[in-house]
Design a protein around this motif. Structure first.
Motif, mmCIF file in Angstrom:
data_model
loop_
_atom_site.group_PDB
_atom_site.id
_atom_site.type_symbol
_atom_site.label_atom_id
_atom_site.label_comp_id
_atom_site.label_asym_id
_atom_site.label_seq_id
_atom_site.Cartn_x
_atom_site.Cartn_y
_atom_site.Cartn_z
ATOM 1 N N LEU A 118 0.813 -1.223 0.000
ATOM 2 C CA LEU A 118 0.000 0.000 0.000
ATOM 3 C C LEU A 118 0.842 1.267 0.000
ATOM 4 N N GLY A 119 2.127 1.131 0.317
ATOM 5 C CA GLY A 119 2.990 2.304 0.405
ATOM 6 C C GLY A 119 2.749 3.078 1.685
ATOM 7 N N PRO A 120 2.989 4.392 1.680
ATOM 8 C CA PRO A 120 2.771 5.196 2.893
ATOM 9 C C PRO A 120 1.295 5.211 3.296
ATOM 10 N N THR A 121 1.031 4.899 4.549
ATOM 11 C CA THR A 121 -0.335 4.940 5.081
ATOM 12 C C THR A 121 -0.345 5.743 6.379
ATOM 13 N N ALA A 122 -1.508 6.256 6.736
ATOM 14 C CA ALA A 122 -1.626 7.049 7.962
ATOM 15 C C ALA A 122 -2.976 6.802 8.605
ATOM 16 N N THR A 123 -2.981 6.721 9.932
ATOM 17 C CA THR A 123 -4.229 6.654 10.684
ATOM 18 C C THR A 123 -4.697 8.077 10.939
ATOM 19 N N VAL A 124 -5.857 8.420 10.404
ATOM 20 C CA VAL A 124 -6.373 9.788 10.487
ATOM 21 C C VAL A 124 -7.613 9.803 11.371
ATOM 22 N N LEU A 125 -7.625 10.698 12.336
ATOM 23 C CA LEU A 125 -8.781 10.890 13.205
ATOM 24 C C LEU A 125 -9.571 12.086 12.686
ATOM 25 N N ILE A 126 -10.817 11.862 12.304
ATOM 26 C CA ILE A 126 -11.655 12.914 11.727
ATOM 27 C C ILE A 126 -12.257 13.759 12.840
ATOM 28 N N GLY A 169 -15.144 11.763 14.574
ATOM 29 C CA GLY A 169 -14.966 10.813 15.668
ATOM 30 C C GLY A 169 -14.435 9.472 15.222
ATOM 31 N N MET A 170 -14.373 9.228 13.905
ATOM 32 C CA MET A 170 -13.856 7.953 13.401
ATOM 33 C C MET A 170 -12.348 8.051 13.178
ATOM 34 N N ALA A 171 -11.668 6.926 13.363
ATOM 35 C CA ALA A 171 -10.245 6.818 13.038
ATOM 36 C C ALA A 171 -10.110 5.807 11.901
ATOM 37 N N VAL A 172 -9.566 6.232 10.779
ATOM 38 C CA VAL A 172 -9.442 5.364 9.605
ATOM 39 C C VAL A 172 -7.996 5.367 9.116
ATOM 40 N N THR A 173 -7.589 4.236 8.536
ATOM 41 C CA THR A 173 -6.266 4.134 7.922
ATOM 42 C C THR A 173 -6.396 4.512 6.452
ATOM 43 N N VAL A 174 -5.647 5.535 6.055
ATOM 44 C CA VAL A 174 -5.756 6.103 4.710
ATOM 45 C C VAL A 174 -4.515 5.762 3.908
ATOM 46 N N SER A 175 -4.718 5.239 2.675
ATOM 47 C CA SER A 175 -3.594 4.998 1.765
ATOM 48 C C SER A 175 -3.771 5.878 0.535
ATOM 49 N N GLY A 176 -2.647 6.156 -0.131
ATOM 50 C CA GLY A 176 -2.667 7.035 -1.292
ATOM 51 C C GLY A 176 -1.752 8.237 -1.122
ATOM 52 N N TRP A 177 -0.957 8.253 -0.052
ATOM 53 C CA TRP A 177 -0.051 9.375 0.217
ATOM 54 C C TRP A 177 1.135 9.338 -0.739
ATOM 55 N N LYS A 178 1.568 10.518 -1.184
ATOM 56 C CA LYS A 178 2.774 10.623 -2.006
ATOM 57 C C LYS A 178 4.018 10.374 -1.154
ATOM 58 N N THR A 179 4.033 10.992 0.015
ATOM 59 C CA THR A 179 5.111 10.790 0.984
ATOM 60 C C THR A 179 4.486 10.535 2.344
ATOM 61 N N LEU A 180 5.291 10.088 3.284
ATOM 62 C CA LEU A 180 4.778 9.723 4.605
ATOM 63 C C LEU A 180 4.502 10.977 5.433
#
Length: 611
Positions: A283-291, A328-339
């Protein structure tokens, strides 16, 4: 330093442009008589913004194109009309007080067993549904939990958890009580936003040596006013192992969330935070994002710091693919160019706006770095001029010290939040003789380029929760690059401390093992008409050993140090003489002995340096 300012800018956005805290800017505005305009969302014209920028020593330039950036969307004017959102609850406390096990029981997933040494190494964000019994009236349907590490080295990550949270659950072990990191959390809450509510969870009450009353008294001493003693902070007795008290804890959190009436817009542009980020295989760089606000959708364009993404895939805390994420949701997002960096804001915008904002952010970061480099260069040149002005005939009293020996470190970690915390734990270990310096941090496995960088910089590679293949380890060994890796942070700290200690000069201590007084001096005739002075001595303490070091003490002052050349008793050579024995001693080249001198036999003990 130049700062580009748009024609109109909010107070909060101006604070970011000036790189100062919002509270400091508001304080400056109040001193300037701008009390009514100091609200964070008040829109300032460029005239006022320029004056405020000059107060902070900046050189303001009004340029809408160069000042363009993406900022958090303003809150809705009537939040009470917006839909409710799940409360964001952060679990905090000291290391090994049972935080992860407690959450593990709540979400029925075996995370604690997978953590290294049972200690959480980075933040985990996940959602726990609230049962019908607790979910009465307008109580939340679910609760989003952030599990922050309790180890001292992860203070930055724990502070980040507090910055995005609504409720903090302070976990205190009933058999351990108040510990340093417990006090740190309390201080963090005292300094932070007063809107953050606190719940105390006294854990491990099932243990035979649990003393809940002692814990409560200790909390009162630290300023935590519990409901039981007339305060407003609830305390719940729980056991993460058996599940005792967990329904009551969930119910307490639900009631507090209901009282706070947490609401947010479920439409419009997204505002959130990166909780953690890593490089995922495939998936490459991923991040957990809290909305925090808005609705995040697959295909949206987002920006975080100097990173951007077009969302390809989103998964929730259970690994299920989702198309939208609400507040209030925390999701793991993929599609980042860099970390992206953990803790940075996540903002949504059009592709063109994000590219423009990213360009301006990169230019600002480059300008700030250049500004720092220029200051360092000017300082170095001033020092050179001062040295030259002393003239070639100037005689230096002593050679100028070259500064401490630097142990350079290259850190690779599994997620960016951990990398940041490990850097904080390892950077600056040492003293004015030897000290550590982190020259690079990264996320992912240790690679060949890391080894080559370490060789060029004469650095040590530190791997945290990442692996290195055998070929990489062989390459490091061939290039004499040390590699330390562990998934327990305090082991890495211990390893680095040992390396620093090895760079320090050893501490030499002396231990006297025997003493003798000179009673009489004799001259012995040698070949070639030479004489040798022999001291007739009596051993008064310990044992004289010919193989050890010896010194002559006169009137409390050491006048000679060396080794014994001769040790005789009558006409027999000996190597030892014990207390009460009389013997003849000589020091070879040293002949200035006198009657009454004290001869001490001692040994040198080398001890490692102390940081």
């Amino acid at each position: 330093m130049d700062v580009y300012i748009p024609s109109t800018v909010s107070v909060a956005s101006l604070a970011k442009l000036l790189n100062v805290k919002l509270a400091r800017l508001q304080q400056q505005m109040k001193r300037a008589g701008m009390d009514q305009e100091s609200n964070y969302d008040h829109i300032l014209t460029s005239d006022y913004a320029v004056l405020l920028a000059e107060e902070f020593g900046r050189n303001p330039i009004v340029n809408d194109e160069a000042a363009f950036d993406i900022y958090p969307p303003p809150r809705h004017t009537d939040v009470s009309m917006q839909p409710s959102r799940p409360p964001i609850v952060t679990i905090m406390g000291h290391v090994d007080h049972g935080k992860t096990t407690l959450l593990d029981t709540l979400r029925s997933a075996s995370v604690a067993k997978g953590e290294a040494g049972g200690i959480t190494q980075h933040i985990g964000a996940f959602s726990v549904p609230v049962s019908n019994s607790a979910n009465a009236g307008s109580s939340p349907q679910s609760i989003t939990f952030l599990d922050t590490p309790g180890h001292a080295a992860f203070s930055a990550m724990r502070a980040r958890g507090a910055n995005v949270t609504d409720i903090v659950v302070l976990v205190v072990a009933a058999d351990d009580g108040i510990m340093p990191q417990t006090r740190e959390v309390i201080n963090l809450l005292n300094k932070g936003d007063s809107q953050v509510s606190l719940v105390v969870a006294i854990n491990k009450v099932d243990k035979p040596n649990a003393d809940t009353d002692s814990v409560k008294r200790a909390l009162m001493v630290e300023g935590i006013q519990l409901e039981e003693y007339g305060g407003d902070i609830p305390a719940v007795h729980v056991s993460g192992l058996t599940g005792q008290g967990l329904p009551e804890l969930v119910e307490t959190i639900s009631v507090m969330a209901e009282m706070q009436d947490l609401r947010a817009e479920q439409y419009g542009l997204v505002y959130g935070h990166v909780i953690e980020s890593n490089v995922h295989k495939g998936l490459g760089p991923t991040a957990t994002v809290l909305i925090r606000r808005g609705c995040l959708k697959v295909g949206s364009h987002i920006i975080s710091g100097l990173s951007q993404a077009k969302i390809r895939r989103m998964t929730d805390s259970n690994g299920k693919v989702v198309q939208t994420a609400l507040p209030g949701m925390a999701v793991t997002v993929s599609g980042w160019k860099t970390l992206p960096k953990a803790g940075d804001e996540v903002l949504e915008g059009s592709e063109a706006d994000i590219k423009k904002a990213l360009t301006n952010r990169a230019l600002r970061a480059e300008a700030e770095a250049l500004h720092q480099d220029v200051e360092a260069i000017n300082s170095s040149r001033r020092q050179d001029r001062d040295e030259r002005s002393a003239g070639p005939d100037a005689i230096p009293l002593e050679i100028a010290p070259s500064g401490p020996t630097v142990l350079r470190l290259i850190i690779k970690a599994d997620v960016s939040g951990s990398s940041e915390a490990v850097e904080g734990a390892l950077n600056g270990i040492g003293n004015n003789i030897a000290i550590t310096k982190v020259i690079s941090t990264g996320v992912g496995e240790i690679t060949e380029s890391d080894v080559m960088m370490a060789k060029a910089a004469n650095a040590t590679i530190i791997g945290f929760s990442v692996s290195a293949t055998r070929s990489i380890l062989n390459l490091a060994a061939q290039n004499e690059v040390p590699v330390f890796s562990s998934n327990i942070i305090y082991r890495l700290v211990d390893d680095v401390r040992e390396r620093i200690i090895s760079l320090l000069p050893v501490i030499v201590e002396t231990k006297v093992t025997g003493e003798a007084t000179i009673l009489q001096l004799f001259d012995i005739q040698l070949k070639g008409k030479q004489t040798k002075k022999i001291a007739g001595c009596r051993v008064i303490n310990g044992v004289l050993d010919k193989q050890k070091f010896a010194r002559v003490v006169r009137n409390g002052q050491t006048i000679h140090e060396g080794s014994l050349d001769t040790m005789r008793q009558l006409k027999k050579d000996i190597t030892e003489a014990r207390k009460g024995t009389e013997c003849g001693l000589s020091f070879g080249e040293f002949n200035r002995l006198e009657e009454g001198d004290l001869i001490q036999i001692y040994e040198r003990i080398e001890k490692p340096g102390v940081i």
